[in-house]
Design a protein around this motif. Structure first.
Motif, PDB file in Angstrom:
ATOM      1  N   GLN A  27       0.826  -1.200   0.000  1.00 60.56           N
ATOM      2  CA  GLN A  27       0.000   0.000   0.000  1.00 60.56           C
ATOM      3  C   GLN A  27       0.866   1.258   0.000  1.00 60.56           C
ATOM      4  N   ALA A  28       1.954   1.182   0.745  1.00 66.24           N
ATOM      5  CA  ALA A  28       2.854   2.333   0.792  1.00 66.24           C
ATOM      6  C   ALA A  28       3.414   2.656  -0.588  1.00 66.24           C
ATOM      7  N   LEU A  29       3.449   1.652  -1.457  1.00 68.18           N
ATOM      8  CA  LEU A  29       3.918   1.889  -2.829  1.00 68.18           C
ATOM      9  C   LEU A  29       2.755   2.229  -3.754  1.00 68.18           C
ATOM     10  N   ASP A  36      -2.291  -1.903 -10.328  1.00 65.33           N
ATOM     11  CA  ASP A  36      -1.165  -1.187  -9.717  1.00 65.33           C
ATOM     12  C   ASP A  36       0.114  -2.014  -9.816  1.00 65.33           C
ATOM     13  N   LEU A  37      -0.046  -3.310  -9.611  1.00 71.18           N
ATOM     14  CA  LEU A  37       1.133  -4.171  -9.567  1.00 71.18           C
ATOM     15  C   LEU A  37       1.869  -4.181 -10.905  1.00 71.18           C
ATOM     16  N   ILE A  38       1.110  -4.327 -11.989  1.00 71.03           N
ATOM     17  CA  ILE A  38       1.851  -4.387 -13.247  1.00 71.03           C
ATOM     18  C   ILE A  38       2.276  -2.999 -13.715  1.00 71.03           C
ATOM     19  N   GLY A 166       8.696  -1.299   3.345  1.00 71.60           N
ATOM     20  CA  GLY A 166       8.354  -2.228   4.424  1.00 71.60           C
ATOM     21  C   GLY A 166       9.122  -3.525   4.344  1.00 71.60           C
ATOM     22  N   ASN A 167       8.397  -4.627   4.432  1.00 67.02           N
ATOM     23  CA  ASN A 167       9.093  -5.903   4.472  1.00 67.02           C
ATOM     24  C   ASN A 167       9.217  -6.567   3.094  1.00 67.02           C
ATOM     25  N   LEU A 168       8.933  -5.821   2.052  1.00 69.37           N
ATOM     26  CA  LEU A 168       9.034  -6.413   0.716  1.00 69.37           C
ATOM     27  C   LEU A 168      10.496  -6.671   0.351  1.00 69.37           C
TER      28      LEU A 168
END
Ligand code: ADP
Ligand code: MG
Length: 696
Positions: A27-29, A36-38, A166-168
């Protein structure tokens, strides 16, 4: 087949699971859906396509991609948590050391004598043994033998490197994107077919797949170009449709608007004729004002090009139609100047002019507000105080905003709320590059004054080296003897109190030096700490010629208009930005006299700083300067841009893709001109996209 927009309804939980931490990191991204992802643009790519041995010179980075044999392992450091693995490249034979900080488990998983694939970044170091801190060691199959040591076991292709939060981790995002792409059915194109052919764009589906899993570097370039084209195409499509009222405005009958008696009286009373550009802009404004829809226009023109006069004539037009006009300036100083100027020109036409800023209080203020409510005031000039809560207008029809880029979005919104959709004219002397103007200000129309009023000589600009300094002071002295005036400007270096203090000391020292040197001529020191009435007193004296020179911090930046001021000396000029320098230079050359601008760089001038001075020296054209500014500083810094949709662009870069932006813009206007309703078959896809796109 599916459309890109279908992906907006597929949450990433499908591939990323339901982990709270992961979802909030995404979400922060700004990533919540497949869409959104692609659209997550890789920051760059790791090139693992070919073998790069330990010890070889690599042009674009200290990375290594090779096969190694593990020779030895040992612990080092306190607590023995750090492991050092010594490897030998099977091709180059060069030894390297892999340093695993806080990764003691590596000692167990890595077996001496075995072969591994190594991908690693080298630590820049003095040691003759190459050392790596970030590395990936991938075990090769047991069956691997040196004879099979072919290029194919090396190649890991081109791997996207994503922005993280974050933790990504890279591997997580890579996996999620790959899973999503696998699930997504072939994507339908999102532009008219003809454009794919004309600009050789990649199909949308192929472009997204190439972006995330490219085979060759060329694929990435093509994908970015194609996605970028679509991005700017829709941004401009929305902007242009909005500014046209989306209502077939292209076929509107031409109107010949009226020019009122008082407008004629005003122009007749001037000692000069309006320039062609001024006339043109005025007729654009009058045309706007005669439309149902309210005007929303940006007037750009260099300092001294005569914008203020145009605005005042437009005000008279509006007042003649029975409305009130508010004229807002960014500082009290400027507002006061405008008010004096306007009163001089308009009161003799029977127009009542008033001035309001934060210093007008008590009885005076309440009387003024009452007159405003009762429509006894036609034109009110002031600072943003014009739009405070208690200020009410009888019939506000027109709002003029000077130097609009200094106002925040909120202030502008408050202003629009005061009238029943007043016409708005914003003026700026900090032009934005032609190619971008309309796009950035989506729903604005833009007028430009390009030519300066006649009789003005272009300002001559010099970069003054330390040894020429005395000659410069002499040159200014000669001008003072001729009865002309000069500005000496100092930058404020830094933001803090202390820096302000020391800048102030600089100008004070300078002032002392100049008062000695230029005896018997009188000058004054003016800086931001002086009370306003003191500043006004000084400026009045300068205006009337009682003062020969001003020494100041950058307060003279905007709006001062003294035609007999012929010298602008900018000390430590390299500390100023291009547009500030241009504004400062615009303070001279405002009459028919030859004027000079002296740029005196500081002792330790940087290369960038010198570049700016060279740009300024090479041209007087504010538009060229604005474009150079864009190139030198990058788009993020350009005023006005920050609030525009341009900062949200993913695939397009403002400074590098100007040609593409221009091409997309041309296509959009061609399409809208031929088919304003977007009814043709080839344009159905645009209608579909527009329904889904969020406004930028
Ligand atoms: P801007 O607001 O664009 O900086 P101004 O409207 O303040 O410019 O104009 C600068 C000066 O030029 C003013 O003194 C103004 O009276 C004068 N001026 C404006 N238009 C003309 C013109 N057409 N011919 C000669 N002088 C002009
Ligand atoms: Mg102005």
């Amino acid at each position: 087949m599916s459309t890109l927009n279908d992906l907006r309804s597929i949450p990433i939980t499908r591939v990323a699971g339901n982990g709270k931490k992961t979802l909030s990191s995404y979400q922060a991204l700004g990533v919540e859906t497949f869409y959104d992802l692609i659209n997550l643009r890789p920051r760059g790519y790791e090139d693992r396509t070919s073998r790069v041995c330990i010890g070889s010179q690599v042009p674009d980075g200290p990375w290594t991609n090779t096969i190694v044999r593990v020779q030895a392992k040992s612990f080092f450091g306190k607590g023995l948590k750090n492991v050092k693995i010594t490897v030998r490249d099977t091709l180059s034979g060069v030894r390297g050391e892999l340093l695993g900080f806080n990764r003691p488990y590596l000692d167990k998983t890595i077996v001496s004598g075995n072969f591994y694939k190594l991908y690693a970044y080298q630590i820049p170091e003095f040691s003759h043994v190459p050392r790596f801190s970030r590395f990936e060691l991938t075990a090769l199959p047991d069956s691997f033998s040196l004879t099979e040591n072919s290029e194919s076991s090396i190649s890991g292709g081109l791997r996207p490197v994503y922005p993280l939060s974050g933790n990504l981790t890279q591997n997580m995002v890579r996996k999620h994107v790959a899973l999503a792409l696998k699930e997504i059915p072939t994507l339908e194109n999102d532009l008219p077919q003809t454009l794919y052919e004309k600009y050789r764009l990649m199909n949308l589906d192929a472009a997204f797949r190439a972006l995330h899993a490219p085979e060759r570097a060329e694929d990435i370039r093509q994908a970015l170009r194609s996605l970028g084209f679509s991005e700017v195409f829709y941004m401009q499509m929305m902007a242009m449709r909005r500014s046209s009222g989306q209502d077939g405005a292209f076929s509107r009958r031409p109107v010949v608007p009226q020019v009122y008696e008082k407008e004629k009286q005003l122009t007749d009373s001037l000692p000069f004729k309006l320039t062609e550009d001024q006339e043109k802009v005025l007729s654009e404004i009058r045309k706007d004002m005669s439309q149902q829809r309210s005007m929303n226009r940006l007037l750009q023109g260099d300092v001294g090009s005569g914008k203020t006069l145009v605005a005042l004539i437009a005000a008279v037009h509006c007042i003649s139609e029975g409305s009130q006009v508010a004229f807002m300036a960014p500082t009290e100083l400027l507002a006061r100047q405008h008010a004096i100027n306007a009163a001089k020109l308009l009161e003799r036409l029977g127009i009542s002019v008033a001035y309001l800023d934060g210093t007008v209080t008590g009885k005076a203020r309440s009387l003024l507000l009452q007159n405003l409510r009762e429509h006894k005031i036609d034109l009110i000039i002031g600072t943003h105080a014009l739009f405070s809560k208690d200020v009410q207008y009888a019939k506000l029809g027109f709002v003029i905003v000077d130097e609009q880029h200094r106002f925040g979005v909120e202030q502008r919104r408050a202003l629009f709320a005061k009238g029943q959709n007043p016409d708005v004219l914003m003026m700026t002397a900090t032009p934005i590059p032609r190619t971008l103007a309309l796009t950035i200000y989506g729903d604005l129309n833009v007028s430009t004054i390009k030519t300066m009023p006649g009789g003005r000589l272009p300002v001559k600009t010099f970069i003054v080296s330390p040894e020429k300094r005395q000659a410069m002071y002499d040159a200014v002295y000669v001008e003072l003897q001729r009865g002309h005036q000069a500005y000496f400007v100092y930058p404020r270096i830094g933001d803090g109190e202390e820096e302000e203090e020391s800048s102030l000391k600089d100008v004070t020292t300078m002032y002392a030096f100049l008062s000695e040197r230029y005896k018997p001529f009188r000058g004054e020191l003016i800086h931001s700490r002086l009370p306003d009435d003191e500043k006004i007193r000084i400026l009045d004296q300068f205006n009337s010629g009682k003062l020969s020179y001003l020494v100041s911090t950058s307060v003279v930046e905007v709006g001062i208009d003294v035609p007999t001021a012929t010298c602008m000396v900018i000390e430590q000029a390299d500390f100023f930005g291009l547009s500030a320098l241009h504004q400062l230079r615009g303070r001279v050359g405002r009459g028919t006299l030859q004027s000079w601008c002296f740029l005196a760089p500081g002792d330790q001038v940087s290369k960038d700083g010198m570049n700016r001075l060279e740009v300024l020296k090479s041209t007087n054209d504010g538009f060229i300067i604005a474009e150079k500014d864009l190139l030198l500083r990058g788009p993020g810094e350009i005023s006005g841009l920050r609030q525009s949709g341009f900062t949200n662009l993913r695939f397009v870069s403002l400074d590098k893709d100007l040609n593409m932006i221009a091409a997309a813009r041309e296509e959009v206007s061609r399409i809208l001109l031929a088919d304003p309703g977007l009814l043709e078959a080839d344009h159905a896809v645009i209608r579909r996209e527009l329904l889904e796109l969020k406004p930028f």
